[in-house]
Design an enzyme around this catalytic site. Structure first.
Site, PDB file in Angstrom:
ATOM      1  N   GLU A  98     -97.504  -6.184  86.375  1.00 53.18           N
ATOM      2  CA  GLU A  98     -98.483  -6.722  85.727  1.00 53.18           C
ATOM      3  C   GLU A  98     -98.391  -7.506  85.602  1.00 53.18           C
ATOM      4  O   GLU A  98     -97.847  -8.677  84.822  1.00 53.18           O
ATOM      5  CB  GLU A  98     -98.897  -6.212  84.603  1.00 53.18           C
ATOM      6  CG  GLU A  98     -99.307  -6.521  83.504  1.00 53.18           C
ATOM      7  CD  GLU A  98     -99.500  -5.824  82.222  1.00 53.18           C
ATOM      8  OE1 GLU A  98    -100.109  -7.237  80.617  1.00 53.18           O
ATOM      9  OE2 GLU A  98     -98.534  -5.080  81.783  1.00 53.18           O
ATOM     10  N   ASP A 201     -81.016 -10.159  78.814  1.00 50.30           N
ATOM     11  CA  ASP A 201     -80.906 -10.947  78.501  1.00 50.30           C
ATOM     12  C   ASP A 201     -81.764 -12.092  78.297  1.00 50.30           C
ATOM     13  O   ASP A 201     -82.648 -13.243  78.331  1.00 50.30           O
ATOM     14  CB  ASP A 201     -80.815 -10.929  80.566  1.00 50.30           C
ATOM     15  CG  ASP A 201     -80.558 -12.366  80.811  1.00 50.30           C
ATOM     16  OD1 ASP A 201     -80.662 -13.299  80.033  1.00 50.30           O
ATOM     17  OD2 ASP A 201     -81.015 -12.606  81.787  1.00 50.30           O
TER      18      ASP A 201
END
Length: 292
Positions: A98, A201
């Protein structure tokens, strides 16, 4: 930078393979992204998509990223882009997501972000690690399930990266020996908490603002780990607004002394950057080891 016919053909092949029907690509343009993959915003007859791809050397990278995104999204704790599909087309692997069209953050953006991350970290399981390995950047990240969080941090995070750095000649044997000494001290320096679901991360480059003005997370390296390691990671490369940390601490209080432990946790991302980008990160690692 807008792309040409060769890339259009690639995208149309990817969409046909992913969606099972022909999709007309109307426009596409490169996006400035990370150092590992090539990415584009693709306008099509089926809507707007984010597509990234790379040569097939790390053929499973996007599969593990997709599974990590799906895991994070399933918690409904924080906004995660929907995975449309992933696979291999011609000589490249790809991931279709998306597209997030960023807007101006809402007024309580940082407070909401801190609360959402605390909610994500409240998701737990019995062991540290994950039932599959993945990557951080382009480097393999082992997630072998482990009972103890500090043992996991040593054996699955610091040891592999320090060993890689030694093998590549980026650190000396003397510095590698200092890591061994640090491992012995860590049980006395770090608190033991239950496993927390982490993005893995989390720095400013992997945070976007979605169409509602809320934080959206991308490019994860997911695992269940020590939540302090995630919060420490956010302080690298500029850090987040203080309102974020205050809201997090109110929702999920930290143990005393966290600020003093931040450098220990950030040895992992610093080692990752050392192995990816070279010795510009070495001095930061040396300072931490000399301190502890």
């Amino acid at each position: 930078m807008w792309l040409g016919e060769e890339q259009f053909d690639f995208f149309e092949g990817v969409f046909f393979q992913t969606l099972g029907r022909s999709v007309e690509v109307l426009e596409a343009r490169f996006l400035v992204g990370g150092n590992v993959n090539t990415a584009a915003q693709v306008f099509s007859s089926e809507g707007l998509f984010f597509v990234k791809w790379n040569p097939e050397e790390n053929a499973d990278m996007f599969e593990w990223e997709a599974r990590g995104l799906d895991l994070l999204r399933s918690t409904e704790a924080i906004y995660i882009p929907e995975v449309i599909g992933y696979g291999k087309y011609r000589d490249k692997t790809y991931l279709v997501l998306e597209y997030i069209d960023p807007v101006v953050p809402k007024t309580d953006y940082w407070e909401s972000f801190g609360q959402s991350l605390a909610l994500l970290h409240s998701h737990t399981q019995s062991k540290f690690g994950l039932h599959f390995d993945n990557y951080i950047g382009s480097l393999p990240q082992s997630n072998t399930l482990t009972d103890n969080g500090i043992t996991f941090y040593i054996e699955q995070r610091l040891q592999p990266q320090a060993g890689m750095a030694l093998y590549k000649g980026l650190i000396s044997k003397e510095l590698y020996t200092k890591f061994q000494k640090l491992y012995q001290r860590l049980p006395d320096l770090l608190p033991v908490e239950r496993p927390a679901l982490l993005h893995g991360d989390l720095w400013s480059g992997n945070v976007m603002v979605n169409e509602q003005g809320d934080a959206a997370l991308i490019d994860p390296a997911v695992y269940y780990g020590l939540r302090e390691a995630e919060l420490a990671f956010t302080t690298l490369f500029g850090g987040f607004d203080e309102r974020f940390y205050d809201a997090y601490d109110e929702a999920f209080p930290m143990e005393d002394g966290f600020q003093e432990r931040i450098p220990i946790y950030n040895l992992y991302p610093l080692l990752v950057h050392l192995n990816l980008f070279g010795t510009g990160y070495l001095s930061g690692i040396e300072r931490v080891l000399n301190r502890f």
